[in-house]
Motif scaffolding. Structure first.
Motif, PDB file in Angstrom:
ATOM      1  N   PRO A   1     -13.800 -20.960  -2.560  1.00  0.00           N
ATOM      2  CA  PRO A   1     -14.994 -20.256  -2.074  1.00  0.00           C
ATOM      3  C   PRO A   1     -15.719 -21.028  -0.983  1.00  0.00           C
ATOM      4  CG  PRO A   1     -15.152 -20.724  -4.451  1.00  0.00           C
ATOM      5  CD  PRO A   1     -13.821 -21.183  -4.007  1.00  0.00           C
ATOM      6  N   TRP A   2     -15.736 -22.370  -1.095  1.00  0.00           N
ATOM      7  CA  TRP A   2     -16.415 -23.183  -0.085  1.00  0.00           C
ATOM      8  C   TRP A   2     -15.683 -23.133   1.249  1.00  0.00           C
ATOM      9  CZ3 TRP A   2     -21.189 -24.856  -0.722  1.00  0.00           C
ATOM     10  CH2 TRP A   2     -21.675 -24.959  -2.031  1.00  0.00           C
ATOM     11  N   SER A   3     -14.371 -23.290   1.212  1.00  0.00           N
ATOM     12  CA  SER A   3     -13.639 -23.272   2.479  1.00  0.00           C
ATOM     13  C   SER A   3     -13.733 -21.894   3.127  1.00  0.00           C
ATOM     14  CB  SER A   3     -12.184 -23.688   2.269  1.00  0.00           C
ATOM     15  OG  SER A   3     -11.540 -22.821   1.380  1.00  0.00           O
ATOM     16  N   ASN A   4     -13.706 -20.841   2.306  1.00  0.00           N
ATOM     17  CA  ASN A   4     -13.882 -19.496   2.857  1.00  0.00           C
ATOM     18  C   ASN A   4     -15.239 -19.358   3.538  1.00  0.00           C
ATOM     19  OD1 ASN A   4     -11.430 -18.643   1.980  1.00  0.00           O
ATOM     20  ND2 ASN A   4     -12.186 -17.578   0.164  1.00  0.00           N
ATOM     21  N   ALA A   5     -16.288 -19.836   2.847  1.00  0.00           N
ATOM     22  CA  ALA A   5     -17.642 -19.701   3.397  1.00  0.00           C
ATOM     23  C   ALA A   5     -17.774 -20.490   4.692  1.00  0.00           C
ATOM     24  CB  ALA A   5     -18.665 -20.176   2.370  1.00  0.00           C
ATOM     25  N   VAL A   6     -17.275 -21.739   4.697  1.00  0.00           N
ATOM     26  CA  VAL A   6     -17.395 -22.563   5.911  1.00  0.00           C
ATOM     27  C   VAL A   6     -16.620 -21.924   7.059  1.00  0.00           C
ATOM     28  CG1 VAL A   6     -16.803 -24.787   6.936  1.00  0.00           C
ATOM     29  CG2 VAL A   6     -17.802 -24.703   4.656  1.00  0.00           C
ATOM     30  N   ALA A   7     -15.412 -21.411   6.762  1.00  0.00           N
ATOM     31  CA  ALA A   7     -14.609 -20.776   7.817  1.00  0.00           C
ATOM     32  C   ALA A   7     -15.347 -19.572   8.379  1.00  0.00           C
ATOM     33  CB  ALA A   7     -13.248 -20.367   7.260  1.00  0.00           C
ATOM     34  N   ALA A   8     -15.873 -18.713   7.493  1.00  0.00           N
ATOM     35  CA  ALA A   8     -16.535 -17.497   7.961  1.00  0.00           C
ATOM     36  C   ALA A   8     -17.778 -17.833   8.780  1.00  0.00           C
ATOM     37  CB  ALA A   8     -16.904 -16.615   6.777  1.00  0.00           C
ATOM     38  N   LEU A   9     -18.585 -18.776   8.282  1.00  0.00           N
ATOM     39  CA  LEU A   9     -19.824 -19.127   8.975  1.00  0.00           C
ATOM     40  C   LEU A   9     -19.530 -19.768  10.331  1.00  0.00           C
ATOM     41  CD1 LEU A   9     -22.171 -20.515   6.172  1.00  0.00           C
ATOM     42  CD2 LEU A   9     -22.531 -18.529   7.640  1.00  0.00           C
TER      43      LEU A   9
ATOM     44  N   LYS B   1     -10.364 -25.617  10.826  1.00  0.00           N
ATOM     45  CA  LYS B   1      -9.963 -26.564   9.768  1.00  0.00           C
ATOM     46  C   LYS B   1     -10.192 -25.938   8.388  1.00  0.00           C
ATOM     47  CE  LYS B   1      -9.019 -30.692  11.802  1.00  0.00           C
ATOM     48  NZ  LYS B   1      -9.245 -30.185  13.158  1.00  0.00           N
ATOM     49  N   ALA B   2     -11.369 -25.304   8.220  1.00  0.00           N
ATOM     50  CA  ALA B   2     -11.683 -24.673   6.934  1.00  0.00           C
ATOM     51  C   ALA B   2     -10.705 -23.533   6.662  1.00  0.00           C
ATOM     52  CB  ALA B   2     -13.118 -24.158   6.943  1.00  0.00           C
ATOM     53  N   TYR B   3     -10.367 -22.790   7.716  1.00  0.00           N
ATOM     54  CA  TYR B   3      -9.384 -21.709   7.591  1.00  0.00           C
ATOM     55  C   TYR B   3      -8.051 -22.266   7.105  1.00  0.00           C
ATOM     56  CZ  TYR B   3      -6.101 -18.144   9.338  1.00  0.00           C
ATOM     57  OH  TYR B   3      -5.091 -17.229   9.466  1.00  0.00           O
ATOM     58  N   TRP B   4      -7.643 -23.408   7.665  1.00  0.00           N
ATOM     59  CA  TRP B   4      -6.389 -24.044   7.245  1.00  0.00           C
ATOM     60  C   TRP B   4      -6.431 -24.399   5.757  1.00  0.00           C
ATOM     61  CZ3 TRP B   4      -6.083 -29.527   6.086  1.00  0.00           C
ATOM     62  CH2 TRP B   4      -4.802 -29.959   5.778  1.00  0.00           C
ATOM     63  N   ILE B   5      -7.576 -24.934   5.286  1.00  0.00           N
ATOM     64  CA  ILE B   5      -7.686 -25.299   3.874  1.00  0.00           C
ATOM     65  C   ILE B   5      -7.533 -24.054   2.999  1.00  0.00           C
ATOM     66  CG2 ILE B   5      -9.272 -26.192   2.118  1.00  0.00           C
ATOM     67  CD1 ILE B   5     -10.350 -28.109   4.275  1.00  0.00           C
ATOM     68  N   SER B   6      -8.197 -22.953   3.396  1.00  0.00           N
ATOM     69  CA  SER B   6      -8.085 -21.719   2.610  1.00  0.00           C
ATOM     70  C   SER B   6      -6.638 -21.241   2.556  1.00  0.00           C
ATOM     71  CB  SER B   6      -8.958 -20.619   3.220  1.00  0.00           C
ATOM     72  OG  SER B   6     -10.318 -20.924   3.033  1.00  0.00           O
TER      73      SER B   6
ATOM     74  N   ALA C   1      -6.339 -11.458  15.878  1.00  0.00           N
ATOM     75  CA  ALA C   1      -5.216 -10.753  15.250  1.00  0.00           C
ATOM     76  C   ALA C   1      -4.289 -11.730  14.529  1.00  0.00           C
ATOM     77  CB  ALA C   1      -4.445  -9.965  16.307  1.00  0.00           C
ATOM     78  N   VAL C   2      -3.973 -12.847  15.187  1.00  0.00           N
ATOM     79  CA  VAL C   2      -3.045 -13.812  14.582  1.00  0.00           C
ATOM     80  C   VAL C   2      -3.657 -14.414  13.320  1.00  0.00           C
ATOM     81  CG1 VAL C   2      -2.003 -16.089  14.899  1.00  0.00           C
ATOM     82  CG2 VAL C   2      -1.754 -14.362  16.671  1.00  0.00           C
ATOM     83  N   LEU C   3      -4.942 -14.803  13.386  1.00  0.00           N
ATOM     84  CA  LEU C   3      -5.573 -15.411  12.210  1.00  0.00           C
ATOM     85  C   LEU C   3      -5.636 -14.420  11.047  1.00  0.00           C
ATOM     86  CD1 LEU C   3      -8.462 -17.726  13.426  1.00  0.00           C
ATOM     87  CD2 LEU C   3      -6.027 -18.118  13.250  1.00  0.00           C
ATOM     88  N   VAL C   4      -5.987 -13.158  11.349  1.00  0.00           N
ATOM     89  CA  VAL C   4      -6.064 -12.144  10.289  1.00  0.00           C
ATOM     90  C   VAL C   4      -4.682 -11.901   9.696  1.00  0.00           C
ATOM     91  CG1 VAL C   4      -6.517  -9.694   9.855  1.00  0.00           C
ATOM     92  CG2 VAL C   4      -8.151 -11.043  11.161  1.00  0.00           C
ATOM     93  N   LEU C   5      -3.664 -11.860  10.560  1.00  0.00           N
ATOM     94  CA  LEU C   5      -2.297 -11.615  10.086  1.00  0.00           C
ATOM     95  C   LEU C   5      -1.838 -12.719   9.135  1.00  0.00           C
ATOM     96  CD1 LEU C   5       0.220  -9.726  10.578  1.00  0.00           C
ATOM     97  CD2 LEU C   5       1.038 -11.537  12.088  1.00  0.00           C
ATOM     98  N   VAL C   6      -2.042 -13.992   9.541  1.00  0.00           N
ATOM     99  CA  VAL C   6      -1.620 -15.118   8.691  1.00  0.00           C
ATOM    100  C   VAL C   6      -2.380 -15.072   7.367  1.00  0.00           C
ATOM    101  CG1 VAL C   6      -1.618 -17.623   8.466  1.00  0.00           C
ATOM    102  CG2 VAL C   6      -0.889 -16.580  10.595  1.00  0.00           C
ATOM    103  N   LEU C   7      -3.682 -14.747   7.436  1.00  0.00           N
ATOM    104  CA  LEU C   7      -4.481 -14.660   6.212  1.00  0.00           C
ATOM    105  C   LEU C   7      -3.952 -13.557   5.294  1.00  0.00           C
ATOM    106  CD1 LEU C   7      -7.050 -15.613   4.687  1.00  0.00           C
ATOM    107  CD2 LEU C   7      -8.266 -13.776   5.832  1.00  0.00           C
ATOM    108  N   ALA C   8      -3.672 -12.382   5.882  1.00  0.00           N
ATOM    109  CA  ALA C   8      -3.203 -11.251   5.079  1.00  0.00           C
ATOM    110  C   ALA C   8      -1.864 -11.577   4.424  1.00  0.00           C
ATOM    111  CB  ALA C   8      -3.080 -10.003   5.954  1.00  0.00           C
ATOM    112  N   LEU C   9      -0.947 -12.175   5.190  1.00  0.00           N
ATOM    113  CA  LEU C   9       0.366 -12.513   4.636  1.00  0.00           C
ATOM    114  C   LEU C   9       0.232 -13.530   3.502  1.00  0.00           C
ATOM    115  CD1 LEU C   9       2.600 -12.789   7.834  1.00  0.00           C
ATOM    116  CD2 LEU C   9       2.668 -11.027   6.074  1.00  0.00           C
ATOM    117  N   SER C  10      -0.626 -14.554   3.702  1.00  0.00           N
ATOM    118  CA  SER C  10      -0.794 -15.586   2.675  1.00  0.00           C
ATOM    119  C   SER C  10      -1.398 -14.988   1.416  1.00  0.00           C
ATOM    120  CB  SER C  10      -1.700 -16.708   3.201  1.00  0.00           C
ATOM    121  OG  SER C  10      -1.213 -17.182   4.430  1.00  0.00           O
ATOM    122  N   LEU C  11      -2.405 -14.121   1.616  1.00  0.00           N
ATOM    123  CA  LEU C  11      -3.080 -13.510   0.473  1.00  0.00           C
ATOM    124  C   LEU C  11      -2.105 -12.643  -0.313  1.00  0.00           C
ATOM    125  CD1 LEU C  11      -6.011 -13.666  -0.446  1.00  0.00           C
ATOM    126  CD2 LEU C  11      -6.430 -11.496   0.684  1.00  0.00           C
ATOM    127  N   SER C  12      -1.330 -11.831   0.396  1.00  0.00           N
ATOM    128  CA  SER C  12      -0.425 -10.914  -0.306  1.00  0.00           C
ATOM    129  C   SER C  12       0.686 -11.700  -1.009  1.00  0.00           C
ATOM    130  CB  SER C  12       0.149  -9.886   0.663  1.00  0.00           C
ATOM    131  OG  SER C  12       1.263 -10.399   1.332  1.00  0.00           O
TER     132      SER C  12
END
Lengths: 244, 147, 65
Positions: A19-27, A209-214, C26-37
């Motif tokens: 949840p923290w890495s998600n929040a930091v990435a989004a913010l 970086k936070a996105y990578w952690i998530s 688009a690339v970031l959303v795609l990687v996120l969607a694939l990882s999540l699924s």
């Protein structure tokens, strides 16, 4: 380090961090996008096209950072046989490849209006392209074997061998003359970049970086679950064979 | 020595050997890794006319002459300068005092006929107001640009 | 509205700046969607396997009694 190498512990830690890495990435990415597109000035030479930098430069950093992380995880897997290190290296590869691809693409989109060309075979651009191919090679190799352990080992060796490319990328602009300009932020004597432009750049970098952690947590979870599934299936086959 | 230690030393030695080998190779082929030559290289090495090459430097101040679509200017590295002619579209960043890379051939008269002109930008990023303020206060450092 | 158009125009570089951001997102959303699924799929599969195993164990222990 071994304390974190246990999958159960990883899953527990991941639950707290996600949840923290998600929040930091989004913010950070939200604020970064605002400052990159609206809240920062145009460059005195490059005008509005400088805004491409806020995607391009953090992507380049992430491309190299992810490769170093992948190589470190691979070394840990080869030397200490950490049960998690292979999985984390494998989970990092697609993220690194994505950022390296973004770096090359945005660089091309920036190069056309500023330099006058989409692409040049100078040392910086070429070594970055090699980095992308190293990621592709890693991802292909890690899945190329029926036995996952052999795939992990072969890919880990490739990751370590390819690591020599990272310092070449970093210092290519200093060692040889290139079309690409030298470093602005990480250099002796402080950044050569105005603070109003440094803000979105660093926000995006932290956000990435936070996105990578998530992503690492999500892909790590997927890998651990897949591994457990494999073990249960093997046990079932084994039991069935014995039952007959 | 435990097996873990042996593996650690093996990996470290391997990386060291590999790094050394790559460093040697890169030093050996260093000449072909440079993207362009400087005007001083051209003057000193007397590169034969007709060979395709790239020259990089600054567009000399007050050297730019436009004649329709054809432009002539000088590429300088402060010590030496090479006169260049080019016909075509110039990149947006092309201007006097800025870095440039030209690709083409030397003709008999010592003129460089460029078929491609690329602009090189420096590592300084700032808004126009800051640049103007720096210039006004005399803190502007032109020497920082590409040599 | 005028500022919106100026924003799209980006001082003449809109054709370069917007694709850079568009593909980036688009690339970031795609990687996120694939990882999540992939995480959801693998964890769901594991859950099903573990449930059937638990159910079978339960049956086994019943029949032993």
């Amino acid at each position: 380090m071994h304390r974190f190498a246990n999958p159960a512990r990883f899953l527990r830690l991941a639950k707290v961090i996600l949840p923290w890495s998600n929040a930091v990435a989004a913010l950070c990415l939200g604020a970064g996008l605002y400052f990159a597109l609206l809240g920062s000035p145009a460059d005195y030479q490059q005008g509005e096209s400088v805004r491409i930098m806020y995607v391009h430069v953090p992507s380049a950093w992430m491309g190299m950072f992810c490769y170093v992380a992948m190589a470190v995880f691979s070394a840990m897997a080869l030397i200490w046989k950490h049960p998690l290190a292979d999985l984390l290296a494998k989970a990092t590869a697609p993220v690194g490849a994505a950022f390296t691809f973004l770096c090359l693409l945005t660089g091309s989109l920036w190069g056309k209006p500023m330099w006058g060309t989409w692409w040049a075979w100078d040392a910086r651009l070429t070594s970055m392209l090699i980095l992308l191919f190293l990621y592709f090679g890693y991802m292909a190799l890690v899945n190329a074997f029926d036995d996952p352990e052999r795939g992990h080992k072969a890919a880990a060796i490739l990751a370590l061998v390819g690591a020599v490319n990272v310092p070449v990328i970093k210092w290519s602009v200093d060692w040889w003359n290139t079309l690409h300009q030298p470093a602005s932020v990480v250099k002796m004597g402080g950044p050569a970049i105005d603070s109003s432009m440094l803000v979105p750049l660093l926000l995006m970098a932290v956000g990435f970086k936070a996105y990578w952690i998530s992503i690492l947590i999500l892909r790590g979870r997927a890998e651990i679950a897949a591994q457990k599934v494999r073990i249960i299936r093997m046990a079932q086959i084994h039991a069935a064979a014995q039952g007959e | 020595m435990t097996r873990k230690q042996r593996r650690l030393y093996f990996v470290l030695l391997g990386m060291l050997a590999l790094g050394g080998a790559v460093a040697l190779v890169l030093t050996a082929i260093s000449d072909s890794l440079v993207y362009f030559y400087s005007p001083t290289d051209i003057v000193e090495q007397r590169i034969p006319e007709g060979r395709r090459m790239r020259i990089g430097g600054l567009v000399e101040n007050d050297s730019l002459v436009k004649d329709g679509k054809t432009v002539t200017f000088k590429v300088t590295d402060v010590t030496n300068a090479v006169p260049v002619t080019y016909t075509g579209v110039l990149p947006d960043l092309f201007r006097e005092g800025q870095g440039v890379v030209v690709e083409g051939r030397m003709d008999k008269g010592g003129q460089f006929k460029a078929t491609e002109v690329l602009a090189k930008h420096d590592e300084n990023y700032m808004p126009k107001e800051v640049a103007d303020a720096l210039k006004k206060s005399g803190q502007w450092n032109d020497g920082k640009q590409q040599k | 509205m005028e500022s919106f158009q100026a924003m799209l125009h980006m001082g003449g570089y809109g054709g370069y700046v917007w694709p850079a951001y568009g593909v980036g997102i688009a690339v970031l959303v795609l990687v996120l969607a694939l990882s999540l699924s992939s995480a959801r799929k693998a964890e769901a599969e594991l859950e099903v396997l573990q449930q059937t195993r638990r159910a079978r164990r339960g049956k086994d222990s019943e029949s032993q009694e």
